[in-house]
Each structure stands twice: as C-alpha cells, then as structure tokens.
Design a protein around this motif. Structure first.
Motif, short mmCIF file in Angstrom:
data_model
loop_
_atom_site.label_atom_id
_atom_site.label_comp_id
_atom_site.label_asym_id
_atom_site.label_seq_id
_atom_site.Cartn_x
_atom_site.Cartn_y
_atom_site.Cartn_z
N UNK A 160 0.87 -1.17 0.00
CA UNK A 160 0.00 0.00 0.00
C UNK A 160 0.91 1.23 0.00
N UNK A 161 0.49 2.29 -0.68
CA UNK A 161 1.38 3.44 -0.90
C UNK A 161 1.60 4.25 0.37
N UNK A 162 2.87 4.49 0.68
CA UNK A 162 3.23 5.35 1.79
C UNK A 162 3.61 6.72 1.25
N UNK A 163 3.02 7.79 1.75
CA UNK A 163 3.35 9.13 1.28
C UNK A 163 4.84 9.41 1.34
N UNK A 164 5.32 10.11 0.33
CA UNK A 164 6.71 10.55 0.21
C UNK A 164 7.67 9.44 -0.17
N UNK A 165 7.15 8.22 -0.44
CA UNK A 165 8.02 7.16 -0.94
C UNK A 165 8.04 7.20 -2.46
N UNK A 166 9.04 6.55 -3.03
CA UNK A 166 9.19 6.55 -4.49
C UNK A 166 8.01 5.88 -5.17
N UNK A 167 7.50 4.79 -4.59
CA UNK A 167 6.39 4.08 -5.21
C UNK A 167 5.05 4.79 -5.02
N UNK B 9 -3.67 5.16 -10.76
CA UNK B 9 -5.04 5.45 -10.36
C UNK B 9 -5.28 5.58 -8.87
N UNK B 10 -4.24 5.48 -8.06
CA UNK B 10 -4.41 5.62 -6.62
C UNK B 10 -4.74 7.07 -6.27
N UNK B 11 -5.70 7.24 -5.38
CA UNK B 11 -6.05 8.56 -4.89
C UNK B 11 -5.73 8.62 -3.39
N UNK B 12 -4.84 9.53 -3.05
CA UNK B 12 -4.45 9.64 -1.65
C UNK B 12 -5.65 10.05 -0.80
N UNK B 13 -5.86 9.39 0.34
CA UNK B 13 -6.95 9.80 1.23
C UNK B 13 -6.78 11.25 1.67
N UNK B 14 -7.87 11.93 1.79
CA UNK B 14 -7.85 13.31 2.25
C UNK B 14 -8.49 13.45 3.62
N UNK B 15 -9.12 12.37 4.09
CA UNK B 15 -9.75 12.37 5.41
C UNK B 15 -9.04 11.36 6.30
N UNK C 202 -4.86 -4.80 6.04
CA UNK C 202 -6.18 -4.22 5.89
C UNK C 202 -6.92 -4.78 4.68
N UNK C 203 -8.12 -4.24 4.45
CA UNK C 203 -9.00 -4.73 3.39
C UNK C 203 -8.88 -3.89 2.13
N UNK C 204 -8.05 -2.86 2.16
CA UNK C 204 -7.94 -1.98 0.99
C UNK C 204 -7.45 -2.73 -0.24
N UNK C 205 -8.10 -2.47 -1.39
CA UNK C 205 -7.68 -3.05 -2.67
C UNK C 205 -7.36 -1.91 -3.64
N UNK C 206 -6.12 -1.84 -4.11
CA UNK C 206 -5.72 -0.76 -5.01
C UNK C 206 -6.47 -0.82 -6.33
N UNK C 207 -6.55 0.29 -7.05
CA UNK C 207 -7.29 0.32 -8.32
C UNK C 207 -6.66 -0.53 -9.41
N UNK C 208 -5.39 -0.92 -9.27
CA UNK C 208 -4.74 -1.73 -10.31
C UNK C 208 -4.98 -3.22 -10.12
#
Length: 425
Positions: A377-384, A392-398, A409-415
């Motif tokens: 899962x994407x970590x902010x400020x990392x290269x990936x 297509x990943x959208x960073x959470x804003x909330x 977790x149960x999160x499934x990326x858009x790819x």
C-alpha cells in the motif's frame, strides 16, 4: 496477524518520555495492546484532573480508529488534557490528524524533545517556546488552519541510562515473539539507513538528515545490553535497527564485545538484505549463531527481477536462492523471508515467479520460515507513492480513510483485477 507472533515493548513511548521526565514532569505509560478490553479503567488509574497532556503513538491503519476512540474518551473524562498524536502516521500525515476535533496537536519525527517542550508550554513554564519554534509540532493557528513546523535535521540519540524502563517493568513478561518465553528487550545499535528501498518510508524520514547511517559504538551497545541483562534479567536482545548489517564489522564488533564481557544473551535482528548476506562468510554466520542469534528476517520481497529492480533491492532471484542455500548450512539460525506483492504494474506472471521462488526456498531449506506476503500500500513521500498515483491511486484526504491503508487491511488498489487478486490470495 503479525501481532499474534510479535509483541515487543513500546520503545517509542519510552523514548518519547525521556526529556519530559528529565525536565521534572510526572510521566506514565499505558500499553493498550495489553488491556484491549479494560483500557478505559487502566487509563483512569493513570490520568486525573491534573493531567496536562496525553500522547498517543499511532501507526497508519486500524490503530487510527483506536486512537480516535481513546482521544474522544480522554476529552470527555479529562477535558483539561491536551491530546497529541505521534508515531508513523503523524510523521507523514500529521496535518490531516487535526481534522479530528479531539486531537489538539501532532508531532512528526522524533518526539522526546518536542513533547517535552510542548508540555512546558502547556504548563505555562517560564522556559516555554512559542508553538512555531517546536520542531516537528503540528498545531492549529487562530483560524483553525494546521501549521506544521519542520522536523529536526538530526537523529534522536538517547542515553540508555535515561530510558524509563521502570514505567513498564510490571509488564515485561508480556512482551516477546514467537512464543519464545524469553525476556526480550528491544534496542537500537544503529540510527538511520543507507538504502533507498522504493516502498519504504525511511528514505523520506531521513531525507533532511545529512549522514543517514550512524552506528553506535560497540562499547555503548554492549553497555546497554549489560545494563538490561543485570538490572532486568534480559536474556534476549532484539535489534530494531532499520538495518544492522550495512557494515558487517559493526555487528561483529558488538559480538566481540559481548563475548569479551562473557554476557550470556541471545540476539535477534529486525532485518537483513540479500546483498548483505551475500557478503557474510560462513565463519561470520557461525559467529552470529554462537553469539545466540537464532533468527534472521530477510527481505527477499519478490521472485521477479523487474520488481526487485523497481523496489531497489540490489539483488537477483539467483542471489536469493544462493543466500538461502548458505543459510541452510546454518540451521541454528532460523531464516524468515519477507515478501511484498500487489505493486503497481505487477503482473500475474511476476506473482507466479514469487510463488515459484518461495517453493524453491523451502525445497532448499526446509526449516526456512516464509512469512505471509505483505500487500503493498502506498506510503506518502516514498518513491512508489508517485507510481501508485500514475496507476489510479487517490491519496486519502480524510483521517478515517487511512484506517484500511495497512498491510493487513482490506484496501484493494485500483490496479487489482480478478487475476491479480486470485494470485495474491
């Protein structure tokens, strides 16, 4: 699920308390992992109407939900107390934390000094600092807008004599790993990491620090080990360094110093890279084993060369096989392999290469431990993170949207598609 295998002492909380205790504040620690059903009662035994500040260390994912529940309870029960979140989530997403009306502050990066300075400010000490001068602090301005003060550009070096182990001494027997029954103490032998793994938050965390890898002296590490061994009966040391083996001479120096002092204690390491184990001789591994090292966590990550290159692991699948064969010659050291799957652009064929490699490792080394693959899962400020955005990943804003953003977790990326999901599961 990893929590059912490993439950180490809350070293981050111990470190965060150091400067405040030295500054004369009364500090206590509550590890809610140890009392998940009775934490409210336990908290009320430690806090009262004179409590100035309650700090909560929060990782991204489900811990956010628990931290919100704790924050709301504290605000209701002790309205005079200010709530401050620290830890990994605050370090990379601190401003969003202040969306929660129950949270007053967040601290990014190292916490001991800023937590102490904030406590002095809130207690109206004559030595207080303006909020905008406390490094790493995130606070609201008069208009309610989050303001983030830049973090420190140096590592936080803590003298082990100042670590308040007494605050958790009653709980020592509840900390351990893999049902070992050992009295385990976590500690650092190195600050920082010289590598740039594309999925890891460490390169981002240490971006402003010029010298990114600073080993502690073998004498200082041995002093720390000898202290907890004699004072608290520690018989196993788990090094939680980002990377202990960038310099093999560093680890060897610690072992030599432990041997010189005749300290009988086991050793464990948070992780090692394939390229590092390639440099380890059989003699070096035997020395590790003789010093009590019984497990090595190794970042194999993938059976695909393209993926290994993408995440900057500096090795090949053939290197992983060779390293595993080398470790098979040292069965006294358990070999546990970590994996990462579901990266942006990873194909079913590449996932199958990883599966094939995992089977090969077990064939060559039947005692090897294959940990359940971590879902990326994407970590902010990392290269990936930037690559994930492209896919297509959208960073959470909330703040609440981060709750499912964790390895388990149960999160499934858009790819993900049906084939990828089937291959991963």
């Amino acid at each position: 699920m990893s929590g059912s295998f490993v439950n180490h002492m809350p070293l981050s909380l111990l470190y965060a308390a150091v400067d405040s205790i030295k500054g004369g504040f009364d500090v206590d620690i509550l590890d809610v992992r140890l009392c998940p059903n009775t934490w409210k009662e336990a908290l009320c035994e430690k806090a009262d109407e004179n409590t100035i500040i309650v700090g909560i260390s929060v990782m991204t994912g489900t811990p956010i939900r628990y931290a919100q529940e704790i924050s709301a309870f504290v605000k209701q029960k002790f309205p005079q107390a200010k709530i401050v979140w620290g830890g990994p989530h605050a370090t990379f997403n601190g401003s969003e934390i202040l969306q929660d009306k129950n949270v007053d502050f967040a601290i990014a990066g190292y916490g001991s000094e800023p937590f102490h300075l904030l406590a002095k400010t809130l207690s109206n000490s004559d030595e207080y600092l303006p909020l905008n001068e406390i490094k790493g602090l995130i606070y609201r301005d008069d208009a309610g807008k989050p303001i983030a003060v830049p973090t420190s550009d140096t590592f936080e070096f803590i003298d082990f004599h100042d670590i308040p182990y007494h605050l958790i001494e009653a709980d020592f027997n509840q900390y351990g790993q893999l049902d070992s029954g050992m009295q385990i103490f976590s500690m650092y032998s190195v600050m920082g990491c010289p590598y740039k793994c594309a999925f890891c938050s460490s390169p981002a965390q240490y971006r402003e620090i010029k010298k990114k890898y600073q080993p502690l002296s073998a004498e200082d590490v041995a002093d720390h080990i000898e202290f907890v061994h004699k004072r608290y009966g520690a018989n196993y040391i788990y090094f939680i360094d980002d990377d202990s083996f960038a310099k093999l001479s560093h680890v060897e120096g610690i072992i030599d110093e432990i041997n010189r002092r005749n300290i009988k204690i086991g050793l464990g390491f948070r992780g090692a890279r394939i390229n590092e184990i390639k440099r380890m001789s059989d003699e070096f591994l035997s020395k590790l084993a003789a010093a009590g090292t019984d497990i090595m966590h190794i970042g194999a990550e993938s059976g695909s060369q393209r993926i290994l290159d993408l995440i900057r692991k500096d090795c090949t699948p053939e290197d992983i096989i060779a390293v595993n064969q080398k470790m098979a010659r040292h069965p006294e050291i358990k070999t546990g392999y970590n994996w990462i799957v579901g990266l942006p652009g990873e194909t079913v064929e590449e996932l199958r290469k990883t599966q094939k490699l995992m089977l090969r490792l077990i064939t060559d080394n039947p005692s090897a431990i294959l940990f359940i693959p971590n879902k990326f899962y994407p970590l902010p400020q990392t290269e990936l993170f930037d690559l994930a955005i492209e896919y297509g990943y959208e960073k959470p804003t909330k703040l609440e949207d981060w709750i499912e953003m964790e390895v388990e977790g149960l999160y499934q990326p858009p790819w993900y598609n049906k084939e990828i999901l089937a291959a991963i599961n």
